[in-house]
Design a protein around this motif. Structure first.
Motif, mmCIF file in Angstrom:
data_model
loop_
_atom_site.group_PDB
_atom_site.id
_atom_site.type_symbol
_atom_site.label_atom_id
_atom_site.label_comp_id
_atom_site.label_asym_id
_atom_site.label_seq_id
_atom_site.Cartn_x
_atom_site.Cartn_y
_atom_site.Cartn_z
ATOM 1 N N VAL A 39 2.146 1.599 -1.903
ATOM 2 C CA VAL A 39 1.543 0.532 -1.110
ATOM 3 C C VAL A 39 0.374 1.131 -0.339
ATOM 4 O O VAL A 39 0.535 2.104 0.401
ATOM 5 N N ILE A 46 7.808 -3.107 4.327
ATOM 6 C CA ILE A 46 7.042 -1.865 4.234
ATOM 7 C C ILE A 46 7.632 -0.808 5.160
ATOM 8 O O ILE A 46 7.684 0.373 4.813
ATOM 9 N N GLY A 60 0.398 -4.011 4.662
ATOM 10 C CA GLY A 60 0.004 -3.684 3.301
ATOM 11 C C GLY A 60 -1.280 -4.375 2.884
ATOM 12 O O GLY A 60 -1.628 -5.453 3.377
ATOM 13 N N VAL A 115 -0.599 -3.215 -3.795
ATOM 14 C CA VAL A 115 0.589 -2.583 -4.379
ATOM 15 C C VAL A 115 0.226 -2.100 -5.775
ATOM 16 O O VAL A 115 -0.492 -2.782 -6.509
#
Length: 83
Positions: free
Chosen positions: A20, A69, A8, A11
């Motif tokens: 993300v 994630i 990532g 966000v």
């Protein structure tokens, strides 16, 4: 796809979705309804996140909440209680 390479970068949130941005430029989104603690958090709490585990997870320390994630990419089966 090498799932170990998914990391990532940023966000963000809408009323209904958690997004993300990945370090390769892709953006993934999942329903906020999947994450009750996040759904109930203030915008200030939501924006107080950090990436953990080499960028493969997200932590909201003040909420004591962690999210992988990879788990966002896996489908979640919704179970319904029948009375």
């Amino acid at each position: 796809m090498n799932i170990l390479a998914i990391k990532g970068k940023k966000v963000r949130f809408s009323d209904d979705l958690l997004f993300v941005e990945l370090d390769d430029g892709r953006v993934i989104g999942t329903p906020m309804a999947w994450y009750k603690p996040l759904q109930e958090a203030s915008l200030k709490e939501l924006n107080n996140y950090q990436f953990i585990c080499g960028g493969t997870g997200i932590e909201w320390e003040s909420l004591d909440y962690h999210l992988s994630i990879i788990s966002m990419l896996e489908s979640q089966k919704i179970s319904k209680k029948v009375s």
